[in-house]
Design a protein around this motif. Structure first.
Motif, PDB file in Angstrom:
ATOM      1  N   HIS A   8      12.872  -7.657  18.498  1.00  0.00           N
ATOM      2  CA  HIS A   8      12.005  -6.526  18.815  1.00  0.00           C
ATOM      3  C   HIS A   8      10.633  -6.991  19.294  1.00  0.00           C
ATOM      4  O   HIS A   8      10.278  -8.157  19.153  1.00  0.00           O
ATOM      5  CB  HIS A   8      11.883  -5.619  17.586  1.00  0.00           C
ATOM      6  N   GLN A  57      19.082  -9.460  22.951  1.00  0.00           N
ATOM      7  CA  GLN A  57      18.233  -8.583  23.747  1.00  0.00           C
ATOM      8  C   GLN A  57      16.804  -8.744  23.246  1.00  0.00           C
ATOM      9  O   GLN A  57      16.528  -8.553  22.060  1.00  0.00           O
ATOM     10  CB  GLN A  57      18.670  -7.124  23.610  1.00  0.00           C
ATOM     11  N   ARG A  59      13.219  -7.236  23.288  1.00  0.00           N
ATOM     12  CA  ARG A  59      12.584  -5.935  23.567  1.00  0.00           C
ATOM     13  C   ARG A  59      11.074  -6.054  23.511  1.00  0.00           C
ATOM     14  O   ARG A  59      10.520  -6.522  22.522  1.00  0.00           O
ATOM     15  CB  ARG A  59      13.030  -4.897  22.537  1.00  0.00           C
TER      16      ARG A  59
END
Length: 69
Positions: A8, A57, A59
């Motif tokens: 994140h 991923q 972010r």
């Protein structure tokens, strides 16, 4: 299908929350922290996964950067 590992955006005080399959793994302050979280869940080749978008991923913010937002 989305990546099972999400790193994140950097927090206001530095570090990035890491989730693995929707579960919070911890707060990482560098790539070594992320690699350790991944090893703990049975991914021994974690170093190779950090730049693989099918696994990870990133972010918000730039990949591999953990400074405060």
């Amino acid at each position: 299908m989305s990546a099972p590992i999400v790193i994140h955006r950097p927090s206001a005080t530095a570090g990035r929350r890491v989730t693995i399959r929707g579960q919070i793994a911890g707060l990482a302050y560098d790539d070594q922290d992320v690699i350790e979280f991944l090893r703990r869940v049975g991914l021994p080749d974690a170093e190779q996964l950090l730049d693989d978008p099918s696994w990870v991923q990133w972010r918000g913010g730039r990949a591999h950067r953990y400074e405060a937002a």
